[in-house]
Design a protein around this motif. Structure first.
Motif, PDB file in Angstrom:
ATOM      1  N   VAL A 317     -13.247 -44.373  69.012  1.00 24.04           N
ATOM      2  CA  VAL A 317     -12.177 -43.859  69.886  1.00 24.04           C
ATOM      3  C   VAL A 317     -12.485 -42.384  70.128  1.00 24.04           C
ATOM      4  O   VAL A 317     -13.275 -41.782  69.379  1.00 24.04           O
ATOM      5  N   PRO A 318     -11.903 -41.767  71.162  1.00 21.92           N
ATOM      6  CA  PRO A 318     -12.236 -40.372  71.492  1.00 21.92           C
ATOM      7  C   PRO A 318     -12.072 -39.422  70.303  1.00 21.92           C
ATOM      8  O   PRO A 318     -12.866 -38.490  70.131  1.00 21.92           O
ATOM      9  N   GLU A 319     -11.053 -39.648  69.472  1.00 21.45           N
ATOM     10  CA  GLU A 319     -10.828 -38.769  68.320  1.00 21.45           C
ATOM     11  C   GLU A 319     -12.019 -38.811  67.365  1.00 21.45           C
ATOM     12  O   GLU A 319     -12.431 -37.780  66.816  1.00 21.45           O
ATOM     13  N   LEU A 320     -12.543 -40.011  67.137  1.00 24.45           N
ATOM     14  CA  LEU A 320     -13.682 -40.140  66.210  1.00 24.45           C
ATOM     15  C   LEU A 320     -14.940 -39.507  66.806  1.00 24.45           C
ATOM     16  O   LEU A 320     -15.708 -38.833  66.105  1.00 24.45           O
ATOM     17  N   ASP A 321     -15.153 -39.717  68.107  1.00 23.26           N
ATOM     18  CA  ASP A 321     -16.322 -39.116  68.757  1.00 23.26           C
ATOM     19  C   ASP A 321     -16.257 -37.592  68.681  1.00 23.26           C
ATOM     20  O   ASP A 321     -17.251 -36.924  68.403  1.00 23.26           O
ATOM     21  N   ARG A 322     -15.058 -37.072  68.904  1.00 24.29           N
ATOM     22  CA  ARG A 322     -14.888 -35.616  68.871  1.00 24.29           C
ATOM     23  C   ARG A 322     -15.123 -35.094  67.452  1.00 24.29           C
ATOM     24  O   ARG A 322     -15.754 -34.050  67.264  1.00 24.29           O
ATOM     25  N   GLU A 325     -18.822 -34.846  66.890  1.00 26.30           N
ATOM     26  CA  GLU A 325     -19.394 -33.723  67.654  1.00 26.30           C
ATOM     27  C   GLU A 325     -19.108 -32.380  66.982  1.00 26.30           C
ATOM     28  O   GLU A 325     -20.004 -31.553  66.801  1.00 26.30           O
ATOM     29  N   VAL A 326     -17.851 -32.167  66.648  1.00 26.72           N
ATOM     30  CA  VAL A 326     -17.448 -30.872  66.092  1.00 26.72           C
ATOM     31  C   VAL A 326     -18.139 -30.641  64.751  1.00 26.72           C
ATOM     32  O   VAL A 326     -18.625 -29.539  64.470  1.00 26.72           O
ATOM     33  N   ALA A 335     -22.863 -37.148  60.727  1.00 26.91           N
ATOM     34  CA  ALA A 335     -21.462 -37.583  60.719  1.00 26.91           C
ATOM     35  C   ALA A 335     -21.388 -38.915  61.438  1.00 26.91           C
ATOM     36  O   ALA A 335     -22.233 -39.230  62.287  1.00 26.91           O
ATOM     37  N   ARG A 336     -20.387 -39.698  61.097  1.00 29.49           N
ATOM     38  CA  ARG A 336     -20.188 -40.987  61.762  1.00 29.49           C
ATOM     39  C   ARG A 336     -18.772 -41.481  61.499  1.00 29.49           C
ATOM     40  O   ARG A 336     -18.150 -41.073  60.526  1.00 29.49           O
ATOM     41  N   MET A 337     -18.283 -42.330  62.389  1.00 25.47           N
ATOM     42  CA  MET A 337     -17.042 -43.016  62.052  1.00 25.47           C
ATOM     43  C   MET A 337     -17.340 -43.992  60.928  1.00 25.47           C
ATOM     44  O   MET A 337     -18.471 -44.454  60.760  1.00 25.47           O
ATOM     45  N   THR A 338     -16.327 -44.273  60.114  1.00 21.60           N
ATOM     46  CA  THR A 338     -16.536 -45.193  58.997  1.00 21.60           C
ATOM     47  C   THR A 338     -15.381 -46.179  58.968  1.00 21.60           C
ATOM     48  O   THR A 338     -14.286 -45.859  59.417  1.00 21.60           O
ATOM     49  N   GLY A 339     -15.641 -47.380  58.484  1.00 21.11           N
ATOM     50  CA  GLY A 339     -14.592 -48.404  58.457  1.00 21.11           C
ATOM     51  C   GLY A 339     -14.670 -49.284  59.689  1.00 21.11           C
ATOM     52  O   GLY A 339     -15.607 -49.194  60.488  1.00 21.11           O
ATOM     53  N   GLY A 340     -13.682 -50.109  59.863  1.00 19.35           N
ATOM     54  CA  GLY A 340     -13.731 -51.131  60.901  1.00 19.35           C
ATOM     55  C   GLY A 340     -13.687 -50.617  62.320  1.00 19.35           C
ATOM     56  O   GLY A 340     -14.138 -51.280  63.246  1.00 19.35           O
ATOM     57  N   ALA A 361     -12.564 -25.524  62.430  1.00 12.93           N
ATOM     58  CA  ALA A 361     -13.024 -25.843  63.785  1.00 12.93           C
ATOM     59  C   ALA A 361     -12.497 -27.217  64.213  1.00 12.93           C
ATOM     60  O   ALA A 361     -12.123 -27.424  65.378  1.00 12.93           O
ATOM     61  N   MET A 362     -12.443 -28.140  63.261  1.00  8.59           N
ATOM     62  CA  MET A 362     -11.963 -29.499  63.558  1.00  8.59           C
ATOM     63  C   MET A 362     -10.496 -29.461  63.976  1.00  8.59           C
ATOM     64  O   MET A 362     -10.110 -30.061  64.983  1.00  8.59           O
ATOM     65  N   LEU A 363      -9.702 -28.728  63.206  1.00 12.81           N
ATOM     66  CA  LEU A 363      -8.272 -28.664  63.503  1.00 12.81           C
ATOM     67  C   LEU A 363      -8.041 -28.040  64.875  1.00 12.81           C
ATOM     68  O   LEU A 363      -7.240 -28.543  65.672  1.00 12.81           O
ATOM     69  N   SER A 364      -8.796 -26.963  65.189  1.00 11.80           N
ATOM     70  CA  SER A 364      -8.533 -26.347  66.493  1.00 11.80           C
ATOM     71  C   SER A 364      -9.096 -27.195  67.626  1.00 11.80           C
ATOM     72  O   SER A 364      -8.495 -27.260  68.704  1.00 11.80           O
ATOM     73  N   ALA A 365     -10.205 -27.898  67.404  1.00  8.65           N
ATOM     74  CA  ALA A 365     -10.745 -28.765  68.459  1.00  8.65           C
ATOM     75  C   ALA A 365      -9.791 -29.928  68.740  1.00  8.65           C
ATOM     76  O   ALA A 365      -9.584 -30.308  69.896  1.00  8.65           O
ATOM     77  N   PHE A 366      -9.198 -30.498  67.696  1.00 15.30           N
ATOM     78  CA  PHE A 366      -8.251 -31.594  67.897  1.00 15.30           C
ATOM     79  C   PHE A 366      -7.021 -31.087  68.654  1.00 15.30           C
ATOM     80  O   PHE A 366      -6.512 -31.751  69.562  1.00 15.30           O
ATOM     81  N   ASP A 367      -6.578 -29.908  68.281  1.00 16.98           N
ATOM     82  CA  ASP A 367      -5.423 -29.316  68.950  1.00 16.98           C
ATOM     83  C   ASP A 367      -5.728 -29.093  70.431  1.00 16.98           C
ATOM     84  O   ASP A 367      -4.940 -29.453  71.315  1.00 16.98           O
TER      85      ASP A 367
END
Ligand code: ADP
Ligand code: MG
Length: 390
Positions: A317-322, A325-326, A335-340, A361-367
């Motif tokens: 999903v876009p959140e995992l891709d971001r 990236e970050v 880095a990678r998504m993990t789980g189902g 950086a992750m928190l501000s990128a998500f924001d």
């Protein structure tokens, strides 16, 4: 995360408060992070998870009738079922994970009827639905507690199969055996390289700390839907691909077979197959690389795994891709998504000195992207399920 002894005490306290007597057995079992190998388990392939320090706890005692009762500190709910009524059709909600283990033990041949009832209290600091397998942690904690209380002496491999059966048969989630194996067989500092064809497992030293690395979990808090969602659909695609290519499972295909697969399959099914085939290769490469060059060298394999899940298996999903990236932009080695998939968590292999920087950086990128603030924490490869002292 809560201190382990506090969780044990919480399970015992909930037990006494709910049932009015003391537990006879206390057990705990960890959640897991899958380092690499996604959607390979039900294709008879390879996975490389490790148990984490977050655990489910189960306090339990026998009772002199044929009623099973369970409570969870999640919402203090109390569920109840007669031993004679143990059947998947009568199980639903969170207690299906607990009573499902008793049902699966009976299916395995344990004479449950002669054992009488059970009182069971559970608690956990494995986040639910975050891709860290709170479900397997719960099943395995319950299974180890019952194994101890009833003195069954079942091996860890048998308990893993029993717990998988509980999840498949009683809960109705068509998952493989990875989560339960990691939870039951994990060892501190190690991963579990599991061949899901014969359930043979090997303990693999990870050496993250010695190499100045932390494993960061970025829980996107996007919730996934295992039972009714895309998981079952992906699984069906894999079965279709294997059948069309004349193999009993995708494990039987190698990279050399992909040209033939592309010619025989529709584009979508081909990409599903390509993910599984290349992911199996990546798991084995990761295990080899860990042994030869250490954990800093597995970053590119984690990134390739993510790209394959994003583009070929289409479970990101876009959140995992971001998040991926970050992490990489800020110095993570991989880095990678993990789980189902369809939400849940990403993991990143982060040099310890950069952890705080990546987190910020992750928190501000998500924001900035308008995403919900993620939960960010680190996980440490930890010991598997065990009986605990009351
Ligand atoms: P995951 O395993 O990725 O965390 P699942 O959807 O497979 O997600 O399992 C989550 C479910 O497991 C919860 O919805 C709940 O029913 C059950 N569960 C997990 N931990 C507990 C707990 N401590 N108490 C009650 N139910 C729990
Ligand atoms: Mg689960």
């Amino acid at each position: 995360m809560t201190a382990p002894e506090a969780l044990g005490a919480a399970a015992s306290h909930a037990f006494a408060a709910t049932f009015g007597h003391s537990p006879a057995v206390l057990a705990s079992a960890p959640g897991r992070v899958n380092l690499i190998g996604e959607h390979t388990d039900y294709n008879d392939g390879f996975v490389l998870p490790f148990a984490i320090e977050r655990r489910a706890w189960c306090a339990l005692a026998s009772r002199g009738n044929s009623i099973l009762r369970a409570t969870t500190t999640l919402d203090d709910a109390v569920a109840e079922i007669g031993v004679d009524d143990l059947d998947p059709a009568n199980l639903a909600g969170w207690s299906a994970y607990v009573f499902g283990v008793v049902w699966a033990l009976r299916e395995h041949g344990v004479d449950v009827a002669s054992r009488g009832g059970l009182d069971i209290a559970v608690t956990s600091d494995v986040p639910l639905g975050a891709g860290l397998s709170s479900s397997a942690a719960l099943e395995c904690a319950v299974a180890v507690a019952i194994d101890e209380a009833w003195d069954l002496g079942l091996g860890r491999d048998v308990l893993a199969r029993v717990c998988q059966r509980a999840e498949n048969g009683a809960v109705g989630a068509p998952t493989g055996i990875m989560d339960q194996t990691a939870s039951l067989l994990g060892q501190a500092g190690h991963g579990v390289l599991l061949d899901c064809r014969d359930n043979h497992s090997e303990i693999v030293p990870l050496r993250f700390a010695e190499n100045g690395l932390d494993v960061m979990v970025i829980d996107t808090r996007v919730t996934h839907e295992h039972v009714t969602g895309g998981y079952a659909e992906r699984r069906a695609s894999c079965d279709r691909g294997a059948a069309a290519l004349g193999v009993s499972s995708l494990r039987d295909l190698g990279v050399a077979d992909l040209r033939r697969a592309q010619a025989a399959l529709d584009d979508e099914t081909f990409r599903r197959v390509r993910h599984v085939v290349t992911e199996n290769e990546r798991v084995l490469a990761a295990a080899r690389t860990l042994a030869s060059d250490g954990p800093r060298a597995i970053g590119p394999l984690l990134l390739a795994s993510h790209a394959s899940m994003r583009d070929d298996f289409e479970i990101s999903v876009p959140e995992l891709d971001r998040a991926v990236e970050v992490a990489v932009e800020c110095g993570a080695l991989g880095a990678r998504m993990t789980g189902g998939g369809f939400g849940g968590s990403a993991i990143a292999l982060v040099p310890t000195e950069r952890f705080d920087l990546v987190e910020a950086a992750m928190l501000s990128a998500f924001d900035a992207s308008g995403f919900r603030a993620p939960h960010i924490f680190s996980v440490v490869p930890s010991d598997g399920a065990r009986r605990e002292t009351l």
